[in-house]
Design an enzyme around this catalytic site. Structure first.
Site, PDB file in Angstrom:
ATOM      1  CB  SER A  79      43.636  37.718  48.365  1.00  0.00           C
ATOM      2  OG  SER A  79      43.690  36.345  48.098  1.00  0.00           O
ATOM      3  CE  LYS A 134      39.080  38.341  44.967  1.00  0.00           C
ATOM      4  NZ  LYS A 134      39.923  38.344  46.189  1.00  0.00           N
ATOM      5  CB  SER A 170      41.716  34.997  45.814  1.00  0.00           C
ATOM      6  OG  SER A 170      41.201  36.058  46.602  1.00  0.00           O
TER       7      SER A 170
END
Length: 535
Positions: free
Chosen positions: A222, A117, A198
């Site tokens: 997330s 990420k 996210s």
């Protein structure tokens, strides 16, 4: 309160040229829409077996994934999961191949491609931005602990994934999976639907087979929410099992990184590689000696003799999801588990205080990251980020605002009594009077419930509209949470969650693996434009 904590594609000439070699091969695998069945959809153990037999090289594997990214992520269905590629990926793969030939394997992830990420610092040619244009082009001054552990394990970081900007802690009216730098990530199971956030890009990338493994991060939901909506496995570890140093933060009391993969076995191997004590993250001191051999936990009898609480107060958001999970509960009993209907206590007592804690920790934690990992960045403070967004409103604020950034800026700091009281409240009601209480009172090994709702239509007018979610109890407590694909509602994935007390990852992995092997619910996405039922 459900806090989904939470580009352009940069491709060098060398990477692009290397990817071309696999385009035809990938095109054949994707010609019928679905990701297909190939070595790219295989897990770590199968890929390692192919490399050990001399039938596959790490360099070839990376080339094929780069080709698939070109064919699926940036063309074709345009998932838009990858925010940036590592221009050195092929060179690193070549080095791992040379080490393999010399008999110098670093571990089970040697030569395995991974996506991480874009809030995880990497000391390489890639930027670390949390999706914000305020940090576009900013390269971290050193690796995050997780990135360093991956490199030491022999894994190849081939790129970074898109995310909800600032890990979805920017607006009260946000759209998950969108960032100013990366744009909108789309769900491989229905392109007009959201991935949740996210860790949107990591979830979509794993579903679409863009790498063997991925790393996400979570403050509340997330990892597990995008894993559930994208039909993959996600593990949110106990706070302190995996270091957060170098990860652009929201809040140190809840943030963690964790695996996002297509199988429980891959998640177990990845968790084992990234867990460890880090002098730069005091929370990991509590994890001294707590990491386990998670691969050894992969037992098909992992549910036998287990007493599991069915968290009934996390059912009821969707009749279709409830019906699906009820059928999956029968799989648990068929594998030897005893199920007990329970109500997780006090889950309504930390919604507001959770947000208070996250807002209070956000500004000091972010500013510490900027000072330590990006001192050369044009923004130094939360106020700088807010000002940048206002100046660049046409790009950064085109879909939603920055209410959380503004609220965090106004918080007085970590010595504030309101913050300290809120944190104590969170821990009391999520731990000793929450998860731990129900586990002790009912003599349970774990809790189980639907992970959350199905993917919703991406909507820039109304913002996100989640269904139910089982993320907050474990997130607020800092306890482990594992989600596994449980089936589909109208073609959209649904996950089933296993939650336990602190440091019970190995037991939860054993239960999740036994369920996964008995149910085999996951199937590859078909990239339909929509799954909406016609009138």
């Amino acid at each position: 309160m459900k806090r989904r904590d939470f580009v352009r594609l940069g491709v060098s000439a060398g990477v692009a040229a290397g990817a071309v070699a696999g385009v035809a091969q990938v095109a054949a695998a994707t010609s019928h829409g679905a990701a297909g069945s190939s070595i790219l959809d295989a897990g770590v153990q199968e890929q390692q077996a192919q490399m050990a037999a001399g039938k596959l090289s790490s360099k070839s594997l990376v080339q094929q994934y780069l080709a698939r990214i070109a064919a699926i992520d940036k063309a074709g269905p345009r998932i838009n999961a990858v925010i940036e590629l590592n221009p050195d990926a092929l060179a690193i793969a070549g080095e791992r191949d040379r080490e393999r030939k010399a008999g110098k394997l670093r571990g089970p992830l040697h030569g395995i491609p991974v996506l991480i990420k874009d809030n995880i610092a990497t000391f390489d040619a890639m930027s670390t931005t949390a999706g914000s244009l305020a940090l576009a082009g900013v390269r971290a001054s050193k690796d995050a602990f997780v990135a360093r552990k991956l490199r030491e394990a022999g894994a190849i970081i081939i790129g970074k994934t898109n995310l909800s900007e600032w890990a979805n802690m920017r607006s009260t009216h946000s759209v998950s999976g969108w960032s100013g730098r990366g744009g909108q990530t789309r769900n491989p199971y229905a392109l007009d639907r959201n991935t949740s956030g996210s860790s949107a890009g990591s979830g979509a990338a794993m579903a679409a087979g863009l790498a063997t493994l991925a790393i996400g991060t979570e403050t509340d939901g997330s990892i597990v929410s995008p894993s559930s909506t994208c039909g993959i496995v996600g593990i949110k570890p106990t706070l302190g099992l995996v270091s957060r140093s170098g990860i652009i933060p929201i809040a140190h009391s809840q943030d963690t990184a964790g695996p996002m993969t297509r199988s429980v076995a891959d998640a177990a191997l990845l968790l084992g590689a990234i867990a460890g004590v880090d002098d730069d993250d005091a929370a990991t001191n509590d994890g001294q000696g707590k990491a386990a051999d998670y691969a050894a936990a992969l037992r098909t009898d992992g549910l036998r003799g287990k007493r599991i609480g069915v968290a009934r107060n996390f059912f009821g958001s969707s009749p279709a999801i409830d019906a699906l999970i009820e059928k999956e509960l029968a799989v648990l009993t068929s594998q030897g588990a005893t199920l007990v209907d329970v109500q997780v206590p006090n889950v309504d007592k930390y919604g507001d205080s959770e947000l208070e804690v996250l807002l209070a920790e956000f500004r000091p934690d972010l500013e510490a990251w900027l000072a330590n990992y990006a001192p050369h960045a044009p923004v130094k403070t939360m106020l700088d980020v807010i000002a940048f967004n206002e100046k660049n409103a046409g790009r950064e604020l085109q879909h939603f605002g920055q209410e959380h950034l503004v609220a965090a800026q106004k918080k007085p700091g970590l010595d504030d009594k309101a913050y300290r009281d809120a944190l104590a409240n969170n821990h009391r009601y999520s731990r000793e009077e929450g998860i731990d209480k129900i586990l002790k009172d009912e003599k349970l090994d774990a809790l189980v419930a639907p992970t959350g709702g199905t993917a919703w239509l991406t909507d820039y007018i109304n913002g996100d509209h989640y269904g139910g979610s089982f993320s907050s109890p474990a997130a607020v407590a800092g306890y482990p949470h594992v989600t596994v694909p449980a089936g589909y509602v109208q073609g959209l994935p649904v996950g089933i969650s296993f939650v336990g007390t602190a440091w019970t990852e190995a037991a939860l992995i054993g239960m999740a693996y036994a369920y996964e092997q008995a149910s085999r619910r996951r199937r590859a996405p078909g990239f339909p434009a929509t799954v909406n039922v016609k009138a």
